[in-house]
Design a protein around this motif. Structure first.
Motif, PDB file in Angstrom:
ATOM      1  N   ALA A 278       0.868  -1.183   0.000  1.00 36.93           N
ATOM      2  CA  ALA A 278       0.000   0.000   0.000  1.00 36.93           C
ATOM      3  C   ALA A 278       0.904   1.232   0.000  1.00 36.93           C
ATOM      4  O   ALA A 278       2.127   1.114   0.062  1.00 36.93           O
ATOM      5  N   ASP A 279       0.289   2.412  -0.039  1.00 37.45           N
ATOM      6  CA  ASP A 279       1.052   3.658  -0.134  1.00 37.45           C
ATOM      7  C   ASP A 279       2.143   3.778   0.915  1.00 37.45           C
ATOM      8  O   ASP A 279       3.283   4.079   0.601  1.00 37.45           O
ATOM      9  N   SER A 280       1.809   3.580   2.169  1.00 40.23           N
ATOM     10  CA  SER A 280       2.796   3.800   3.232  1.00 40.23           C
ATOM     11  C   SER A 280       2.966   2.558   4.090  1.00 40.23           C
ATOM     12  O   SER A 280       2.895   2.603   5.309  1.00 40.23           O
ATOM     13  N   GLY A 281       3.166   1.422   3.450  1.00 45.19           N
ATOM     14  CA  GLY A 281       3.340   0.178   4.176  1.00 45.19           C
ATOM     15  C   GLY A 281       2.606  -0.940   3.480  1.00 45.19           C
ATOM     16  O   GLY A 281       2.739  -1.144   2.286  1.00 45.19           O
ATOM     17  N   LEU A 282       1.786  -1.631   4.248  1.00 47.28           N
ATOM     18  CA  LEU A 282       1.034  -2.774   3.745  1.00 47.28           C
ATOM     19  C   LEU A 282      -0.418  -2.663   4.184  1.00 47.28           C
ATOM     20  O   LEU A 282      -0.732  -1.950   5.131  1.00 47.28           O
ATOM     21  N   THR A 283      -1.281  -3.388   3.494  1.00 39.18           N
ATOM     22  CA  THR A 283      -2.651  -3.574   3.961  1.00 39.18           C
ATOM     23  C   THR A 283      -2.794  -5.039   4.340  1.00 39.18           C
ATOM     24  O   THR A 283      -2.502  -5.922   3.534  1.00 39.18           O
ATOM     25  N   ALA A 284      -3.213  -5.282   5.574  1.00 43.04           N
ATOM     26  CA  ALA A 284      -3.480  -6.642   6.040  1.00 43.04           C
ATOM     27  C   ALA A 284      -4.893  -6.992   5.615  1.00 43.04           C
ATOM     28  O   ALA A 284      -5.845  -6.290   5.953  1.00 43.04           O
ATOM     29  N   LYS A 285      -5.024  -8.061   4.844  1.00 37.77           N
ATOM     30  CA  LYS A 285      -6.327  -8.487   4.323  1.00 37.77           C
ATOM     31  C   LYS A 285      -6.662  -9.849   4.912  1.00 37.77           C
ATOM     32  O   LYS A 285      -5.909 -10.803   4.750  1.00 37.77           O
ATOM     33  N   ALA A 286      -7.789  -9.915   5.591  1.00 41.58           N
ATOM     34  CA  ALA A 286      -8.180 -11.138   6.298  1.00 41.58           C
ATOM     35  C   ALA A 286      -9.217 -11.935   5.525  1.00 41.58           C
ATOM     36  O   ALA A 286     -10.071 -11.375   4.831  1.00 41.58           O
ATOM     37  N   THR A 287      -9.121 -13.241   5.686  1.00 44.95           N
ATOM     38  CA  THR A 287     -10.177 -14.147   5.243  1.00 44.95           C
ATOM     39  C   THR A 287     -10.557 -15.005   6.443  1.00 44.95           C
ATOM     40  O   THR A 287      -9.732 -15.273   7.319  1.00 44.95           O
TER      41      THR A 287
END
Length: 170
Positions: free
Chosen positions: A135-144
């Motif tokens: 993501a822009d300033s790091g990461l996006t944690a995406k859960a399932t």
């Protein structure tokens, strides 16, 4: 002729998922919903390697005023580039609760844990997997959960060193 198997192996290796917990080897922890200006996170996850994967110790902000946190410990493993684990009742029941940095007395902590247990009851016994997307300033944690995407649980995340001074706080 021995070059071809090496080339094929190298090409196939490019498609293998990267271990999302590689930064753990360098002592880093996950800071969710970070605020770089105040060096605060809504939660911090620490991973300790063990024989079955990792022990995930997560400290989560429950409320801002007073600042209340809960710390849980769960077993997780890496599978197909995701960090996966099953939330168990005993993990929630063993949680530690703090208010303004101080441990709550056991009888008061039990009340908080009971409320949290009710809130997460739908997730108990279910496999939760998290992937990390740039993501822009790091990461996006995406859960399932049980393989089903849960976009309402997505949140920004960065890796930080404990020496950087990030804390779980409002």
């Amino acid at each position: 002729m021995t070059f071809l198997p090496l080339l094929v192996a190298a090409l196939l290796a490019q498609d293998l998922p990267v271990d999302p917990l590689t930064p753990v080897q360098y002592g880093q922890v996950q800071c969710f919903s970070p605020d770089a200006a105040t060096k605060t996170c809504n939660s911090i996850a620490r991973f300790t390697p063990n024989g079955d994967g990792y022990t995930n110790t997560a400290t989560i902000l429950l409320s801002s005023r007073p600042a209340m946190t809960i710390t849980t410990t769960t077993q997780v493993h890496v599978r197909d580039g995701a960090v996966c684990g099953i939330l168990r009742n005993e993990d929630v029941e063993a949680a530690k609760v703090k208010v303004d940095g101080r441990d709550l007395p056991p009888e008061e902590a039990m009340l908080v844990v009971a409320v949290v247990s009710d809130v997460v009851n739908d997730y108990v016994g279910q496999e939760v997997c998290t992937t990390y997307v740039a993501a822009d300033s790091g990461l996006t944690a995406k859960a399932t959960i049980q393989g089903s995407p849960q976009p309402e649980l997505d949140q920004p995340m960065i890796w930080v060193s404990p020496s950087e001074g990030y804390t779980v706080a409002p």
